[in-house]
Design a protein around this motif. Structure first.
Motif, PDB file in Angstrom:
ATOM      1  N   ALA A  73     -50.083 -11.001 -85.916  1.00 53.34           N
ATOM      2  CA  ALA A  73     -49.614 -10.516 -87.221  1.00 53.34           C
ATOM      3  C   ALA A  73     -48.345  -9.682 -87.082  1.00 53.34           C
ATOM      4  CB  ALA A  73     -50.719  -9.693 -87.891  1.00 53.34           C
ATOM      5  N   VAL A  76     -44.803 -11.480 -86.519  1.00 55.22           N
ATOM      6  CA  VAL A  76     -44.054 -12.076 -87.632  1.00 55.22           C
ATOM      7  C   VAL A  76     -42.910 -11.176 -88.120  1.00 55.22           C
ATOM      8  CG1 VAL A  76     -44.211 -12.978 -89.981  1.00 55.22           C
ATOM      9  CG2 VAL A  76     -46.031 -13.466 -88.335  1.00 55.22           C
ATOM     10  N   PHE A 105     -47.749  -6.157 -92.779  1.00 54.25           N
ATOM     11  CA  PHE A 105     -48.484  -6.749 -91.669  1.00 54.25           C
ATOM     12  C   PHE A 105     -49.385  -5.731 -90.973  1.00 54.25           C
ATOM     13  CE2 PHE A 105     -44.768  -9.276 -92.522  1.00 54.25           C
ATOM     14  CZ  PHE A 105     -45.270 -10.561 -92.509  1.00 54.25           C
ATOM     15  N   ASN A 144     -52.329 -16.927 -93.105  1.00 54.08           N
ATOM     16  CA  ASN A 144     -51.816 -17.580 -91.894  1.00 54.08           C
ATOM     17  C   ASN A 144     -50.755 -18.624 -92.235  1.00 54.08           C
ATOM     18  OD1 ASN A 144     -53.406 -16.078 -90.172  1.00 54.08           O
ATOM     19  ND2 ASN A 144     -55.063 -17.571 -90.101  1.00 54.08           N
ATOM     20  N   CYS A 147     -47.595 -16.833 -92.955  1.00 57.50           N
ATOM     21  CA  CYS A 147     -46.933 -16.376 -91.724  1.00 57.50           C
ATOM     22  C   CYS A 147     -46.227 -17.528 -91.010  1.00 57.50           C
ATOM     23  CB  CYS A 147     -47.946 -15.724 -90.786  1.00 57.50           C
ATOM     24  SG  CYS A 147     -48.567 -14.141 -91.385  1.00 57.50           S
TER      25      CYS A 147
END
Length: 577
Positions: A73, A76, A105, A144, A147
């Protein structure tokens, strides 16, 4: 799980650590500082996977799974920052904007670690054949996908950036992007096919082996040390040399046109080396690079048996956020220009020598003629009327020629900027009469009365020859532009600040405002015809104005068309001996 697999995974993790260390060694470079933190997350992810695979209970495996998910996480926003830094978008890299980006995040990471209470990420965690199975919720899947979309967008910008890079950087740069994307591709497959997670999880760590390949490609091509990598091809095609130096004094970029100056045939032998090694023969250039200031320097280099001259422009190199990155030097070949300047300097020298000889050869004979005419004028009453009239005409012509030649020679001499004045304290009235003496025949010929009303006590501090010439030019113009039988008055008075102001006023034809504005234009020579057809060079007033200023004074004119003119000359007051 067997020891061979464990050994392979540990080696892979070590490979990632090596890339992490190398990244931090170059963390001051644009884009690399965030890439280094991406590698921190990548190492944390790899270690989390290894520890999860070799844990036995659900609680331990879940703990390490949470570390993995947190690392993914946080990766990103770091990739986003890496792209922004690479494109020098410093306005988006301010600390508070970075915190806002990271908060989203970090908040998701908090949900990961509090899932046992919220169940927003997954609802159950079970062991299936020794592997942890955590079915994701719709929210987790959506996040997800979000991301991976961001990472795909960042990959696009990385590729666009590398498309503008030089060929020797473009190909290895794209290879690094592909190698770095492998683990992300595996995570996408795990998302689409969750049943394969137990087989794909170890492969995520094996991808660390690719880290050593990435390290080798980055090191071999010095990708981290080329700032900026992406540049327009125009840098390689322009005829000027380009040299870029970073904050540490290392050469990080150059083009082919600067290499011969250093005796090198390719950029690879220059890039990465200390700039002092190549600029030791030009300390001023080296100092500008080290101090990172804007400067212009001329350098010379013997190349192929010929002296080459170059103009170097050194500029500080800033990002858009005014972060100092180093310097860029632009090299211009001025050999041809320098050769022409040397030729011009030689011609000017020859011209000055010729001028010196000619001025002496012209001035002296005319001065002798003036002296002879003055001697004849003293005995003019002995000549018959026809001869006396001819003598007056000849006297006027010779005196006029003498003044014209004097003005021209003084103007040329003044253009050389090497005129030296020798001021002294002199009686102003004596200077005025000396200037008038050579004009007396001219004034009498037009029946013009010259009234000199100057106190004999007034002393001025001037160069005799210069000021006599100035006064002679002003009086000559007053006679030239006055009608027959007119009057010219010369007066002087003490002014404030130790100045003497001389006024020469005529009753002549005067001047328009437009002509008055053009008189003192050094780029334009104006010659006007007198009331009886008298002609001149148009240089007298310009020369007078220049000598007046060199004497510490000034010259200005008031004039009304059809009513006459008043010329004012200010000079420094002298001391009575």
């Amino acid at each position: 799980m067997d020891n061979a697999i464990l050994f392979t995974m540990i080696v892979s993790a070590m490979m990632m650590c090596m890339l992490l260390i190398y990244s931090f060694l170059h963390s001051q470079k644009r884009g690399v500082r965030y890439f280094a933190w991406v590698m921190v997350c990548r190492v944390a992810f790899g270690c989390g996977v290894i520890l999860e695979l070799y844990s036995n209970d659900v609680v331990s495996k879940l703990f390490f799974r949470q570390i993995e998910q947190t690392a993914l996480a946080i990766t990103v926003p770091l990739v986003i920052l890496c792209v922004l830094d690479l494109y020098a978008r410093d306005e988006w890299l301010k600390w508070y904007k970075q915190i806002i980006l990271l908060l989203l995040f970090i908040g998701w990471s908090v949900l990961i670690w509090t899932n046992d209470k919220t169940h927003l990420i997954f609802e159950t965690a079970t062991l299936i054949n020794g592997y942890l199975d955590v079915p994701r919720t719709s929210l987790a899947i959506a996040f997800n996908i979000f991301c991976y979309f961001i990472l795909l967008t960042c990959a696009y910008f990385f590729i666009m950036y590398l498309r503008k890079a030089r060929p020797e950087v473009r190909k290895p740069g794209i290879l690094v992007i592909l190698l770095a994307s492998t683990s992300a591709v595996i995570e996408v497959v795990k998302l689409v096919f969750p049943d394969l997670s137990q087989w794909l999880l170890p492969i995520s760590v094996y991808c660390g082996v690719l880290g050593i390949i990435m390290l080798w490609v980055i090191y071999k091509n010095k990708i981290f040390t080329i700032v900026p990598m992406a540049r327009d091809f125009i840098v390689d095609t322009i005829r000027e040399g380009v040299l870029t130096v970073d904050l540490k004094g290392k050469i990080i970029d150059c083009n082919i046109f600067i290499q011969p100056l250093f005796g090198e045939k390719n950029s690879k032998s220059i890039i990465g080396k200390d700039v002092s090694e190549f600029l030791k023969d030009w300390p001023e250039w080296l100092d500008a690079c080290n101090s990172m200031v804007e400067k212009s320097i001329e350098v010379k280099k013997e190349m192929d048996g010929e002296g080459k001259y170059f103009m170097v422009k050194v500029y500080p190199l800033y990002s858009k956020g005014l972060r100092l990155l180093g310097t860029v030097s632009i090299l211009f070949d001025i050999t041809e220009k320098q050769q022409r300047l040397e030729e011009i300097a030689h011609l000017n020298f020859m011209k000055d020598q010729l001028f010196t000889l000619v001025s002496h050869d012209i001035r002296e004979p005319i001065a002798l003629q003036v002296n002879l005419i003055e001697m004849l004028e003293e005995e003019k009453q002995m000549f018959p009327p026809e001869t006396a009239e001819l003598l007056d005409f000849l006297s006027a012509q010779i005196r006029s020629t003498y003044m014209t030649v004097g003005n021209v020679l003084e103007w040329f001499r003044n253009q050389k900027n090497d005129v030296a004045l020798n001021p002294e304290s002199l009686a102003l009235v004596d200077l005025i009469y000396e200037a008038y003496r050579i004009l007396s025949i001219k004034s009498k010929a037009k029946d013009i009365d010259i009234a000199i009303k100057v106190d004999e006590a007034i002393i001025v501090y001037v160069d005799r020859e210069a000021i006599v010439m100035v006064l002679r030019n002003i009086l000559s113009n007053a006679i030239k532009f006055s009608n027959r039988g007119a009057r010219v008055e010369v007066a002087a008075e003490k002014c404030h600040e130790g100045k003497i102001v001389i006024t020469i006023r005529d009753q002549g034809i005067g001047m328009s405002k437009k002509l008055l504005e053009q008189l003192f234009n050094e780029k334009q020579v104006i010659s006007t015809i007198g009331t009886e057809g008298e002609r001149g060079t148009g240089l007298g007033l310009q020369v007078s104005c220049q000598f007046a200023k060199m004497s510490g004074g000034d010259l200005w004119i008031d004039s009304v068309l059809g009513k006459g003119s008043a010329v004012y000359l200010s000079l420094r007051e002298g001391e009575r001996s």
